[in-house]
Motif scaffolding. Structure first.
Motif, PDB file in Angstrom:
ATOM      1  N   GLY A  24      -1.484 -30.146  -6.620  1.00  0.00           N
ATOM      2  CA  GLY A  24      -2.609 -30.425  -7.716  1.00  0.00           C
ATOM      3  C   GLY A  24      -3.191 -31.316  -7.706  1.00  0.00           C
ATOM      4  O   GLY A  24      -4.173 -30.388  -8.006  1.00  0.00           O
ATOM      5  N   SER A  44       6.279 -27.414 -11.630  1.00  0.00           N
ATOM      6  CA  SER A  44       5.328 -28.614 -11.441  1.00  0.00           C
ATOM      7  C   SER A  44       3.986 -27.921 -10.938  1.00  0.00           C
ATOM      8  O   SER A  44       3.031 -27.856 -11.301  1.00  0.00           O
ATOM      9  CB  SER A  44       6.215 -29.601 -10.645  1.00  0.00           C
ATOM     10  OG  SER A  44       6.673 -30.388 -11.665  1.00  0.00           O
ATOM     11  N   SER A  72       2.668 -25.186 -13.657  1.00  0.00           N
ATOM     12  CA  SER A  72       1.639 -25.975 -14.741  1.00  0.00           C
ATOM     13  C   SER A  72       0.088 -26.655 -13.923  1.00  0.00           C
ATOM     14  O   SER A  72      -0.829 -26.387 -15.028  1.00  0.00           O
ATOM     15  CB  SER A  72       2.369 -26.949 -15.056  1.00  0.00           C
ATOM     16  OG  SER A  72       3.655 -25.801 -15.587  1.00  0.00           O
ATOM     17  N   GLY A  73       0.750 -27.021 -12.683  1.00  0.00           N
ATOM     18  CA  GLY A  73      -0.897 -27.702 -11.885  1.00  0.00           C
ATOM     19  C   GLY A  73      -1.843 -26.450 -12.339  1.00  0.00           C
ATOM     20  O   GLY A  73      -3.074 -26.898 -12.039  1.00  0.00           O
ATOM     21  N   TYR A  76      -3.422 -25.292 -15.423  1.00  0.00           N
ATOM     22  CA  TYR A  76      -4.183 -25.934 -15.958  1.00  0.00           C
ATOM     23  C   TYR A  76      -5.801 -26.427 -14.604  1.00  0.00           C
ATOM     24  O   TYR A  76      -6.375 -26.468 -15.723  1.00  0.00           O
ATOM     25  CB  TYR A  76      -2.964 -27.676 -15.703  1.00  0.00           C
ATOM     26  CG  TYR A  76      -4.176 -28.937 -16.449  1.00  0.00           C
ATOM     27  CD1 TYR A  76      -3.970 -29.465 -17.549  1.00  0.00           C
ATOM     28  CD2 TYR A  76      -5.022 -29.487 -15.160  1.00  0.00           C
ATOM     29  CE1 TYR A  76      -4.959 -30.290 -18.210  1.00  0.00           C
ATOM     30  CE2 TYR A  76      -5.660 -30.693 -15.790  1.00  0.00           C
ATOM     31  CZ  TYR A  76      -5.714 -30.992 -16.691  1.00  0.00           C
ATOM     32  OH  TYR A  76      -6.075 -31.939 -17.274  1.00  0.00           O
ATOM     33  N   SER A 124       3.247 -30.795 -15.269  1.00  0.00           N
ATOM     34  CA  SER A 124       2.820 -31.262 -14.171  1.00  0.00           C
ATOM     35  C   SER A 124       3.793 -32.807 -13.634  1.00  0.00           C
ATOM     36  O   SER A 124       4.266 -32.114 -12.699  1.00  0.00           O
ATOM     37  CB  SER A 124       1.199 -30.837 -14.216  1.00  0.00           C
ATOM     38  OG  SER A 124       1.038 -29.862 -14.219  1.00  0.00           O
TER      39      SER A 124
END
Length: 287
Positions: A68, A125, A128-129, A132, A152
């Motif tokens: 991330g 996670s 989402s990372g 984002y 995340s």
């Protein structure tokens, strides 16, 4: 003291080849999140099994966090101003595709050896990372970007579980999520100048100090609510009301246009939040 967020850093005297992979991952900015999988510790499970699950969770968390932060550094290299925050600022292009893909593959491979809870948490996670920082770059969408930050980090609480998530993970996770929202709002206040320059419409940029102050107040109230059912409920609830529903929202509203003050406030909030979550988890495990 000058504000590093508003003054572009001078061009580096070296190429990106001198920026190592570990430096680009910005490990020093997230190493403390490696403790999150310990929230899934099940005191009813055999000790050897619990230790193995925690170790696997730590490895998954490392891969997810490195992925991330590396992806975010690459995606924001032309928008960020401060190389202390992003070591890739002002550097010549270099592809980090191979390590990014390798980190994703390793995280998923490790998760595949765990329960469905671990697999879903890891996938959430990672996804989402990605959305984002890259792809649709939803960090630029008010409220959505703030929520994706929670999605995340929050699932990392569950990557150290054995089978089903232990009961204490619900209140501890709720408190952590609320604290993460509050910390993200402070972070957005600190980076407001960069975000405006880069066309990123964060929650802070759109709502301003009053709107964000109200959201921070709600997040602090959520921390107090989440801790009610824990063994230290009454004490932690009073502390949460005073500190997270009182002091931090007030400081955020009062100093939100001072980037240096917001960075200091974020560091202070991080320490207070870590202590709160540690006490909440400790009280739940020892009850």
């Amino acid at each position: 003291m000058s504000n590093p967020a508003s003054v572009p850093a001078s061009p580096p005297s070296h190429s990106v080849g001198a920026v190592g992979l570990v430096q680009a991952m910005r490990v020093r900015q997230w190493w403390y999140f490696l403790a999150l999988p310990l929230a899934g510790w099940d005191r009813g499970a055999p000790l050897a099994s619990a230790i193995a699950c925690a170790a696997r969770g730590l490895a998954i968390a490392f891969c997810v966090l490195a992925f991330g932060y590396l992806l975010n550094a690459v995606a924001d290299r032309d928008m960020d101003h401060d190389r202390r925050k992003n070591p890739l600022v002002g550097t010549s292009p270099r592809s980090f595709t191979a390590p990014i893909v390798a980190l994703v593959a390793l995280a998923l491979a490790l998760a595949a050896t765990g329960s469905l809870t671990v697999q879903l948490a890891t996938a959430t996670s990672l996804a989402s990372g990605f959305v984002y920082s890259a792809g649709p770059r939803l960090k630029a969408v008010p409220l959505v970007g703030t929520w994706l930050n929670v999605m995340s980090f929050g699932p990392l609480l569950a990557v150290g579980t054995a089978e089903a998530a232990p009961p204490h993970l619900v209140p501890v996770g709720a408190a952590f999520a609320a604290l993460l929202v509050q910390n993200q709002l402070i972070h957005e206040a600190a980076d407001a100048a960069e975000d405006r320059d880069g066309g990123v419409q964060t929650t802070f940029v759109v709502l301003g100090q009053v709107g964000v102050g109200f959201l921070a107040l709600l997040a602090g109230a959520a921390v107090a609510w989440a801790t009610l059912g824990l063994p230290l409920g009454p004490i932690s609830t009073v502390v949460a009301v005073l500190v997270f529903a009182g002091a931090f929202p007030a400081l955020l509203v009062g100093r939100c246009h001072d980037a240096v003050a917001m960075r200091s406030l974020r560091r202070l909030h991080r320490v207070a939040a870590a202590a709160t979550c540690a006490l909440a988890l400790g009280s739940a495990l020892l009850a």
